[in-house]
Every structure is written in C-alpha cells, then in structure tokens.
Design a protein around this motif. Structure first.
Motif, mmCIF file in Angstrom:
data_model
loop_
_atom_site.group_PDB
_atom_site.id
_atom_site.type_symbol
_atom_site.label_atom_id
_atom_site.label_comp_id
_atom_site.label_asym_id
_atom_site.label_seq_id
_atom_site.Cartn_x
_atom_site.Cartn_y
_atom_site.Cartn_z
ATOM 1 N N SER A 38 0.829 -1.202 0.000
ATOM 2 C CA SER A 38 0.000 0.000 0.000
ATOM 3 C C SER A 38 0.867 1.257 0.000
ATOM 4 C CB SER A 38 -0.908 0.000 1.231
ATOM 5 O OG SER A 38 -0.134 0.221 2.400
ATOM 6 N N PRO A 39 0.305 2.379 -0.440
ATOM 7 C CA PRO A 39 1.058 3.635 -0.411
ATOM 8 C C PRO A 39 1.543 4.002 0.993
ATOM 9 C CG PRO A 39 -0.875 3.871 -1.795
ATOM 10 C CD PRO A 39 -0.984 2.531 -1.107
ATOM 11 N N GLY A 40 0.727 3.761 1.999
ATOM 12 C CA GLY A 40 1.136 4.085 3.372
ATOM 13 C C GLY A 40 2.324 3.257 3.821
ATOM 14 N N ALA A 41 2.318 1.974 3.504
ATOM 15 C CA ALA A 41 3.436 1.105 3.871
ATOM 16 C C ALA A 41 4.693 1.498 3.116
ATOM 17 C CB ALA A 41 3.085 -0.353 3.596
ATOM 18 N N LYS A 42 4.536 1.825 1.852
ATOM 19 C CA LYS A 42 5.693 2.219 1.053
ATOM 20 C C LYS A 42 6.266 3.552 1.531
ATOM 21 C CE LYS A 42 5.940 -1.303 -1.641
ATOM 22 N NZ LYS A 42 7.099 -2.141 -1.774
ATOM 23 N N VAL A 44 6.607 4.286 4.592
ATOM 24 C CA VAL A 44 7.448 3.891 5.726
ATOM 25 C C VAL A 44 8.745 3.263 5.246
ATOM 26 C CG1 VAL A 44 7.605 2.330 7.708
ATOM 27 C CG2 VAL A 44 5.504 3.603 7.290
ATOM 28 N N THR A 45 8.648 2.405 4.236
ATOM 29 C CA THR A 45 9.821 1.655 3.780
ATOM 30 C C THR A 45 10.609 2.379 2.694
ATOM 31 O OG1 THR A 45 8.538 0.431 2.137
ATOM 32 C CG2 THR A 45 8.766 -0.563 4.328
ATOM 33 N N GLY A 46 10.053 3.453 2.155
ATOM 34 C CA GLY A 46 10.757 4.201 1.127
ATOM 35 C C GLY A 46 10.612 3.623 -0.256
ATOM 36 N N GLY A 47 9.675 2.727 -0.449
ATOM 37 C CA GLY A 47 9.469 2.116 -1.758
ATOM 38 C C GLY A 47 8.390 2.828 -2.550
ATOM 39 N N THR A 48 8.129 2.305 -3.727
ATOM 40 C CA THR A 48 7.081 2.833 -4.586
ATOM 41 C C THR A 48 5.881 1.911 -4.478
ATOM 42 O OG1 THR A 48 8.750 3.658 -6.104
ATOM 43 C CG2 THR A 48 6.510 3.474 -6.960
ATOM 44 N N PRO A 49 4.689 2.475 -4.174
ATOM 45 C CA PRO A 49 3.510 1.614 -4.051
ATOM 46 C C PRO A 49 3.147 0.954 -5.370
ATOM 47 C CG PRO A 49 2.894 3.930 -3.875
ATOM 48 C CD PRO A 49 4.385 3.876 -3.972
ATOM 49 N N THR A 50 2.565 -0.228 -5.265
ATOM 50 C CA THR A 50 2.099 -0.928 -6.454
ATOM 51 C C THR A 50 0.595 -0.745 -6.575
ATOM 52 O OG1 THR A 50 1.660 -2.983 -5.298
ATOM 53 C CG2 THR A 50 3.887 -2.681 -6.173
ATOM 54 N N ALA A 51 0.061 -1.107 -7.687
ATOM 55 C CA ALA A 51 -1.378 -0.985 -7.924
ATOM 56 C C ALA A 51 -2.167 -1.997 -7.113
ATOM 57 C CB ALA A 51 -1.676 -1.168 -9.407
ATOM 58 N N GLN A 52 -1.514 -3.023 -6.562
ATOM 59 C CA GLN A 52 -2.240 -4.077 -5.861
ATOM 60 C C GLN A 52 -2.360 -3.815 -4.360
ATOM 61 O OE1 GLN A 52 0.047 -7.560 -6.641
ATOM 62 N NE2 GLN A 52 1.431 -7.208 -4.962
ATOM 63 N N GLY A 53 -2.095 -2.618 -3.903
ATOM 64 C CA GLY A 53 -2.208 -2.325 -2.479
ATOM 65 C C GLY A 53 -3.590 -2.632 -1.938
ATOM 66 N N SER A 54 -3.693 -2.728 -0.639
ATOM 67 C CA SER A 54 -4.960 -3.047 0.000
ATOM 68 C C SER A 54 -5.976 -1.932 -0.224
ATOM 69 C CB SER A 54 -4.738 -3.240 1.506
ATOM 70 O OG SER A 54 -5.972 -3.345 2.169
ATOM 71 N N PRO A 55 -7.206 -2.279 -0.588
ATOM 72 C CA PRO A 55 -8.222 -1.241 -0.768
ATOM 73 C C PRO A 55 -8.612 -0.576 0.551
ATOM 74 C CG PRO A 55 -9.176 -3.426 -1.048
ATOM 75 C CD PRO A 55 -7.702 -3.610 -0.891
ATOM 76 N N LYS A 56 -8.251 -1.182 1.673
ATOM 77 C CA LYS A 56 -8.578 -0.618 2.981
ATOM 78 C C LYS A 56 -7.460 0.262 3.532
ATOM 79 C CE LYS A 56 -11.616 -4.401 4.191
ATOM 80 N NZ LYS A 56 -11.927 -5.439 5.145
ATOM 81 N N ALA A 57 -6.336 0.312 2.860
ATOM 82 C CA ALA A 57 -5.189 1.070 3.355
ATOM 83 C C ALA A 57 -5.402 2.568 3.130
ATOM 84 C CB ALA A 57 -3.923 0.614 2.649
ATOM 85 N N LEU A 58 -4.817 3.348 4.002
ATOM 86 C CA LEU A 58 -4.853 4.801 3.850
ATOM 87 C C LEU A 58 -3.856 5.220 2.777
ATOM 88 C CD1 LEU A 58 -4.832 5.807 7.627
ATOM 89 C CD2 LEU A 58 -6.796 5.703 6.108
ATOM 90 N N ALA A 59 -4.171 6.284 2.079
ATOM 91 C CA ALA A 59 -3.279 6.777 1.033
ATOM 92 C C ALA A 59 -2.046 7.460 1.618
ATOM 93 C CB ALA A 59 -4.031 7.737 0.130
ATOM 94 N N ALA A 60 -2.175 7.986 2.822
ATOM 95 C CA ALA A 60 -1.061 8.678 3.478
ATOM 96 C C ALA A 60 -1.133 8.396 4.973
ATOM 97 C CB ALA A 60 -1.153 10.169 3.222
ATOM 98 N N PRO A 61 -0.003 8.491 5.654
ATOM 99 C CA PRO A 61 -0.024 8.256 7.097
ATOM 100 C C PRO A 61 -0.896 9.294 7.810
ATOM 101 C CG PRO A 61 2.225 8.291 6.266
ATOM 102 C CD PRO A 61 1.331 8.737 5.155
#
Length: 115
Positions: A38-42, A44-61
């Motif tokens: 998810s974008p939020g997880a990425k 934290v880790t400094g990666g680039t989010p993928t299109a398959q992120g969780s639909p329940k995840a927040l877009a930003a922290p």
C-alpha cells in the motif's frame, strides 16, 4: 443430457481444487502482502507503491504518532516481517497451520501500525 452434466461437473473440479488450496493462513499471507504494497506502507519503507495495495489502506499516514511506541512502523522491522512471511508460507505449504498462524502473528507484530 448426461454428457452436458458431466461437462458441467468436470468444469467445476478446478474451482473446487483452487478453493481447497487456499488455507486460512494463506489468505492471511495474501492480505498482509497486499497491505505491505500500500502507499502508506511504502511511505514507511521508502518504496514505490504498487497498484495491488490493499483497498482498505490509507493513502497517506495519519497525523500524529501511535499511542503505543511498539506499534510505530519501521523499515527494518518490516523487512524482518517479510522474512517471517516467507517462513509462514513454507509452513503453510508443509501443512503446519498452527506454526503458520503463530509466525504470521509475529510478522504482524513486527509490521506495527501501518498507515
């Protein structure tokens, strides 16, 4: 009529086999892996989010910090969690459901509260 019925039944066999292969632990693994993309997880880790992120995840922290410092996400702990997820996947393939679930619990603890 019998031929149509046998064709219909034989076309369902792969679906039944696929459903049987999806264990509860395998479903947990898939859910957590989507969450880690998810974008939020990425963020934290400094990666680039993928299109398959969780639909329940927040877009930003969210603003602020978690009230429990142990749940603050950290890139190093997330990397450790990915190793635990790999271990859980091996346990699931070996049919050790209990060990897989225990390993996934530890992986979730390592991940913390991802945005």
């Amino acid at each position: 009529m019998l031929r149509v019925l046998s064709i219909g039944v034989s076309s369902l066999i792969p679906l039944v086999a696929t459903a049987a292969a999806a264990t509860p632990c395998a479903e947990q693994i898939a859910t957590i892996e989507r969450r880690l993309e998810s974008p939020g997880a990425k963020a934290v880790t400094g990666g680039t989010p993928t299109a398959q992120g969780s639909p329940k995840a927040l877009a930003a922290p969210p603003a602020g910090r978690p009230s429990d410092p142990a749940t603050v996400p950290d890139a190093g702990r997330i990397a450790e969690a990915r190793g635990l997820i790999d271990k859980a996947r091996q346990q699931d393939r070996a049919g050790d459901e209990r060990a897989c679930e225990d390993t996934m619990t530890r992986a979730k603890e390592h991940i913390g509260a991802l945005p």
